[in-house]
Design an enzyme around this catalytic site. Structure first.
Site, mmCIF file in Angstrom:
data_model
loop_
_atom_site.group_PDB
_atom_site.id
_atom_site.type_symbol
_atom_site.label_atom_id
_atom_site.label_comp_id
_atom_site.label_asym_id
_atom_site.label_seq_id
_atom_site.Cartn_x
_atom_site.Cartn_y
_atom_site.Cartn_z
ATOM 1 N N THR A 201 -0.994 5.396 4.536
ATOM 2 C CA THR A 201 -1.408 6.758 4.824
ATOM 3 C C THR A 201 -2.565 6.753 5.815
ATOM 4 O OG1 THR A 201 -2.818 6.716 2.850
ATOM 5 C CG2 THR A 201 -0.606 7.632 2.611
ATOM 6 N N ASP B 50 -4.715 13.537 5.236
ATOM 7 C CA ASP B 50 -5.883 14.400 5.440
ATOM 8 C C ASP B 50 -6.074 14.686 6.920
ATOM 9 O OD1 ASP B 50 -8.219 12.221 6.285
ATOM 10 O OD2 ASP B 50 -6.747 11.402 4.894
ATOM 11 N N ASP C 132 -6.990 4.992 9.944
ATOM 12 C CA ASP C 132 -6.641 4.319 8.695
ATOM 13 C C ASP C 132 -7.671 3.252 8.363
ATOM 14 O OD1 ASP C 132 -6.068 2.054 10.252
ATOM 15 O OD2 ASP C 132 -4.154 1.674 9.265
ATOM 16 N N MET C 133 -7.369 2.422 7.349
ATOM 17 C CA MET C 133 -8.313 1.404 6.904
ATOM 18 C C MET C 133 -7.717 -0.004 6.905
ATOM 19 S SD MET C 133 -10.258 3.388 3.764
ATOM 20 C CE MET C 133 -11.400 2.038 3.507
ATOM 21 N N GLU C 134 -6.499 -0.173 7.454
ATOM 22 C CA GLU C 134 -5.866 -1.488 7.423
ATOM 23 C C GLU C 134 -5.159 -1.906 8.707
ATOM 24 O OE1 GLU C 134 -6.340 -0.042 3.344
ATOM 25 O OE2 GLU C 134 -4.973 0.801 4.830
ATOM 26 N N GLU D 15 1.207 4.155 -2.512
ATOM 27 C CA GLU D 15 1.887 4.266 -1.225
ATOM 28 C C GLU D 15 3.224 3.532 -1.236
ATOM 29 O OE1 GLU D 15 -1.894 4.385 1.861
ATOM 30 O OE2 GLU D 15 -1.319 2.474 0.939
#
Length: 235
Positions: free
Chosen positions: A87, A198, A173-175, A12
């Site tokens: 992302t 996605d 997202d994951m963060e 990223e």
């Protein structure tokens, strides 16, 4: 102005790193795996890009790594602004497209299920403050905005979707919420910039779609970040 980007994955960050020709500062956060890149934009402005680093031969992702990275970065750099760049997944029904880049207008967790009174629930959900400049920059650069919701898994469960729907979540997202959480504790303004890899409601396997579109989304993310940095240093 010190602008500090927090990025989970090397993939990223790489187009952004290459665009500005930033210098890697070896061992800046030893023994932690996070990596520091630095570039002097002007006499008054500095750009820092901090990447989570690697463990078990893969880029560190998720809330735990992001929390450690942003806390260490704030303690070391003392930035004026933290930007979490990465992302995300998004909804086709809301007009999302692969590679489309958004600025966050809100952020929360979608998978922290803490039962109890309203105080416990409020803590588990988050809804952390974001920089007041987010809307200004989005308008100036003609970028869409969306509410980011964060979870610790790449896939998503029906109960997570329910929380997102209840709270107007648009980007997964994951963060993001982990970064915003630490920034809220440290009183540092935080922005979120997210590029779609996605489509949550697209019917494809999430990991396969993410993997296929990571390079494209990262390139679009880099283009947006260049515009954001240029805007911040001019205004």
């Amino acid at each position: 102005m010190k602008i500090c980007y927090i990025v989970a994955m090397e993939a990223e960050a790489q187009p952004f790193v290459e665009k500005f020709g930033v210098q890697k500062i070896e061992g800046a956060f030893d023994p932690l795996p996070c990596q520091l890149y630095e570039h002097q934009l002007s006499k008054e402005d500095s750009l820092y890009i901090v990447v989570n680093g690697r463990q078990h031969s893969s880029s560190l992702i998720g809330c735990e790594a992001a929390s450690i990275t942003v806390l260490k970065a704030i303690e070391t750099i003392h930035p004026d602004l933290v930007v979490n760049s990465g992302t995300c997944g998004a909804f086709k029904k809301n007009g999302a497209e692969i590679g489309k880049v958004y600025i966050g207008n809100g952020v929360m967790f979608h998978d922290r299920r803490v039962m109890g009174d309203d105080k416990w629930y409020t803590q588990s959900i988050g809804n952390y403050p974001l920089s007041e400049r987010s809307a200004e920059i989005a308008k100036a650069l003609n970028m869409p905005m969306g509410k980011v919701t964060t979870g610790s898994s790449l896939d998503i469960q029906p109960c997570d979707l329910k929380v997102m729907e209840q709270h107007g979540g648009e980007l997964k997202d994951m963060e993001g919420a982990a970064v915003a959480f630490v920034c809220s504790l440290m009183n540092v303004p935080c922005m979120l910039v997210k590029s779609v890899t996605d489509l949550i409601d697209g019917g494809e396997n999430t990991f396969e779609e993410f993997s296929r579109n990571l390079s494209l989304a990262s390139e679009e993310l880099s283009k947006a970040n260049v515009k954001i940095v240029e805007y911040l240093t001019r205004h």
